[in-house]
Design a protein around this motif. Structure first.
Motif, mmCIF file in Angstrom:
data_model
loop_
_atom_site.group_PDB
_atom_site.id
_atom_site.type_symbol
_atom_site.label_atom_id
_atom_site.label_comp_id
_atom_site.label_asym_id
_atom_site.label_seq_id
_atom_site.Cartn_x
_atom_site.Cartn_y
_atom_site.Cartn_z
ATOM 1 N N LEU A 52 0.834 -1.208 0.000
ATOM 2 C CA LEU A 52 0.000 0.000 0.000
ATOM 3 C C LEU A 52 0.869 1.259 0.000
ATOM 4 C CD1 LEU A 52 -2.946 1.334 0.711
ATOM 5 C CD2 LEU A 52 -1.864 1.598 2.933
ATOM 6 N N TRP A 53 1.867 1.293 0.868
ATOM 7 C CA TRP A 53 2.680 2.503 0.985
ATOM 8 C C TRP A 53 3.515 2.735 -0.259
ATOM 9 C CZ3 TRP A 53 1.034 6.176 3.548
ATOM 10 C CH2 TRP A 53 0.424 6.002 4.802
ATOM 11 N N ILE A 54 4.035 1.641 -0.847
ATOM 12 C CA ILE A 54 4.830 1.808 -2.071
ATOM 13 C C ILE A 54 3.958 2.437 -3.165
ATOM 14 C CG2 ILE A 54 6.008 0.572 -3.931
ATOM 15 C CD1 ILE A 54 7.125 -1.313 -1.838
ATOM 16 N N VAL A 55 2.719 1.923 -3.301
ATOM 17 C CA VAL A 55 1.810 2.474 -4.314
ATOM 18 C C VAL A 55 1.519 3.950 -4.016
ATOM 19 C CG1 VAL A 55 -0.516 2.360 -5.250
ATOM 20 C CG2 VAL A 55 0.779 0.258 -4.880
ATOM 21 N N VAL A 56 1.176 4.256 -2.748
ATOM 22 C CA VAL A 56 0.831 5.634 -2.391
ATOM 23 C C VAL A 56 1.999 6.574 -2.679
ATOM 24 C CG1 VAL A 56 0.367 7.186 -0.463
ATOM 25 C CG2 VAL A 56 -0.909 5.058 -0.677
ATOM 26 N N VAL A 57 3.205 6.164 -2.267
ATOM 27 C CA VAL A 57 4.367 7.038 -2.417
ATOM 28 C C VAL A 57 4.695 7.291 -3.892
ATOM 29 C CG1 VAL A 57 6.873 7.073 -2.119
ATOM 30 C CG2 VAL A 57 5.396 6.614 -0.174
ATOM 31 N N ILE A 58 4.526 6.235 -4.726
ATOM 32 C CA ILE A 58 4.860 6.414 -6.138
ATOM 33 C C ILE A 58 3.769 7.181 -6.888
ATOM 34 C CG2 ILE A 58 5.270 5.185 -8.325
ATOM 35 C CD1 ILE A 58 6.791 3.116 -6.727
ATOM 36 N N VAL A 59 2.505 6.896 -6.552
ATOM 37 C CA VAL A 59 1.410 7.472 -7.337
ATOM 38 C C VAL A 59 1.100 8.919 -6.943
ATOM 39 C CG1 VAL A 59 -1.030 7.271 -7.892
ATOM 40 C CG2 VAL A 59 0.402 5.242 -7.861
ATOM 41 N N VAL A 60 1.039 9.184 -5.627
ATOM 42 C CA VAL A 60 0.659 10.534 -5.186
ATOM 43 C C VAL A 60 1.926 11.350 -4.988
ATOM 44 C CG1 VAL A 60 -0.701 11.829 -3.530
ATOM 45 C CG2 VAL A 60 -1.180 9.421 -3.898
ATOM 46 N N ASN A 61 2.236 12.261 -5.902
ATOM 47 C CA ASN A 61 3.516 12.952 -5.740
ATOM 48 C C ASN A 61 3.467 14.024 -4.655
ATOM 49 O OD1 ASN A 61 3.031 15.551 -6.871
ATOM 50 N ND2 ASN A 61 3.072 14.627 -8.892
ATOM 51 N N THR A 62 4.595 14.232 -4.008
ATOM 52 C CA THR A 62 4.810 15.156 -2.898
ATOM 53 C C THR A 62 3.998 14.806 -1.655
ATOM 54 O OG1 THR A 62 5.111 16.854 -4.579
ATOM 55 C CG2 THR A 62 5.158 17.574 -2.321
ATOM 56 N N ILE A 63 2.662 14.762 -1.773
ATOM 57 C CA ILE A 63 1.857 14.498 -0.580
ATOM 58 C C ILE A 63 1.985 13.019 -0.149
ATOM 59 C CG2 ILE A 63 -0.521 14.471 0.294
ATOM 60 C CD1 ILE A 63 0.423 17.233 0.141
ATOM 61 N N GLY A 64 2.172 12.107 -1.112
ATOM 62 C CA GLY A 64 2.291 10.685 -0.797
ATOM 63 C C GLY A 64 3.413 10.374 0.193
ATOM 64 N N PRO A 65 4.667 10.792 -0.101
ATOM 65 C CA PRO A 65 5.756 10.565 0.843
ATOM 66 C C PRO A 65 5.494 11.200 2.208
ATOM 67 C CG PRO A 65 6.652 11.209 -1.271
ATOM 68 C CD PRO A 65 5.162 11.317 -1.388
ATOM 69 N N ILE A 66 4.875 12.398 2.208
ATOM 70 C CA ILE A 66 4.574 13.069 3.478
ATOM 71 C C ILE A 66 3.600 12.233 4.295
ATOM 72 C CG2 ILE A 66 3.719 15.206 4.522
ATOM 73 C CD1 ILE A 66 5.919 15.909 2.753
ATOM 74 N N LEU A 67 2.545 11.736 3.608
ATOM 75 C CA LEU A 67 1.561 10.893 4.296
ATOM 76 C C LEU A 67 2.266 9.691 4.906
ATOM 77 C CD1 LEU A 67 -1.525 10.881 1.913
ATOM 78 C CD2 LEU A 67 -1.418 11.750 4.247
ATOM 79 N N TYR A 68 3.199 9.095 4.145
ATOM 80 C CA TYR A 68 3.908 7.936 4.694
ATOM 81 C C TYR A 68 4.702 8.315 5.943
ATOM 82 C CZ TYR A 68 7.379 4.465 5.626
ATOM 83 O OH TYR A 68 8.165 3.573 6.294
ATOM 84 N N PHE A 69 5.471 9.407 5.870
ATOM 85 C CA PHE A 69 6.308 9.780 7.010
ATOM 86 C C PHE A 69 5.471 10.102 8.237
ATOM 87 C CE2 PHE A 69 9.753 10.956 3.875
ATOM 88 C CZ PHE A 69 10.550 9.883 4.241
#
Lengths: 69, 254
Positions: free
Chosen positions: A42-59
């Motif tokens: 799930l996190w890999i998909v979110v981080v790759i698909v949603v740019n900028t906000i995706g990595p932030i959501l993960y962190f």
């Protein structure tokens, strides 16, 4: 008229930031096996698909405080 | 005072090690770069679209378009990032129970609240200045230097609204002991203020107009006087909320 060359000084730093954040988040995901919520796929998909906000959501939401495994 | 500074330092380190500081700065640099870029690209994009025979004559982008993007992005993406990054500011402490140790060792409760608010505000200030600086630099690069009218009121307004958001997140996190409480408080405040904004009579006094509304000052459609009452109300509300945080937290069972 805008040619791509005119816009390069803007696009390059923007790309560096977005790719940088994505890579930082991906490294963190792959070196940790447990997450506060969700799972690795799930996190890999979110981080790759949603740019900028995706990595932030993960962190903020996915990163667990445990040591790397 | 010494305990306050020590706790500020601890908070700062926490924000650094949990990637929050890094995330905020990265998002706001990206946001700053996006504004002039979008302003430059919009006419090209619209011309490229097939509008079924309708021909759109787009004027060439000007510096003002870049600032229009700036205010629209700050009030949406910027506030969203601020809320996501700081939603756990007080809420996480209850979830992890990490405050019990320091509080029983003699750290006063209001020190915790004030230090948390200080550090979050500092990070927000830094991020905001970065976004502003980057947009300004690129706007000058593309369109040349122009003086910005009413620069203080125009650019301080979204910043003050951000402080109000940080306060809401903290108060919600304390009062409802969780991330969802914090999100509910901040989201609730934004929704209520936006509903109030349906009536034009309250625009002058409504803090939510500060988030993106001061673009009108640059465009010349409004005067600083239109925003001064809202600025005072927003600043007053922020102080009241921080005091509210201290009072709520004093009575809170950990």
């Amino acid at each position: 008229m805008n040619s791509l060359m005119d816009l390069l000084p803007v696009i390059i730093p923007l790309a560096i930031i977005q790719v940088g954040l994505m890579v930082a988040a991906l490294i963190h995901i792959l070196t940790h096996s447990s997450y506060k919520m969700g799972n690795r796929i799930l996190w890999i998909v979110v981080v790759i698909v949603v740019n900028t906000i995706g990595p932030i959501l993960y962190f903020v939401l996915g990163r667990s405080d445990e040591e790397r495994s | 005072m010494r305990t306050y500074l020590a706790f500020c330092k601890k908070e700062f380190q926490e924000n650094w090690r949990t990637y929050r500081l890094l995330s905020m700065i990265a998002v706001f640099v990206a946001l700053g770069i996006m504004n002039p870029l979008t302003a430059k690209l919009i006419p090209t994009l619209l011309n490229g679209m097939d509008m079924g025979g309708v021909i759109l004559e787009m004027p060439d982008p000007v510096a003002l378009d870049s600032w229009a993007q700036y205010f629209s992005n700050i009030s949406q993406l910027g506030m969203l990032a601020l809320i996501i990054v700081f939603c756990g500011l007080t809420a996480n402490e209850f979830a992890k129970g990490t405050l019990i140790n320091v509080l029983t060792k003699g750290l006063t409760r209001h020190t915790v609240i004030l230090a948390k608010f200080t550090v979050a505000s500092l990070i927000w200030t830094l991020s905001y200045l970065i976004a502003f600086g980057v947009t300004w630099a690129y706007t000058i690069y593309f369109w040349g230097y122009e003086t910005l009218p009413h620069i203080v009121v125009t650019f301080i307004s979204p910043w003050v609204f951000g402080l109000l958001m940080i306060g809401c997140l903290m108060l919600g996190g304390i009062a409802m002991s969780g991330i969802y409480g914090a999100l509910l408080a901040a989201g609730g405040v934004v929704i209520v203020l936006n509903l109030l904004n349906l009536s034009p009579a309250v625009h002058r006094y409504n803090p939510v107009t500060l988030a993106g509304g001061t673009y009108g000052l640059l465009a010349g459609t409004s005067t600083p006087g239109d925003f001064i009452p809202a600025l005072w109300i927003c600043a007053g509300a922020t102080v009241a909320i921080v005091v509210g945080c201290v009072l709520t937290f004093d009575r809170k069972q950990l």
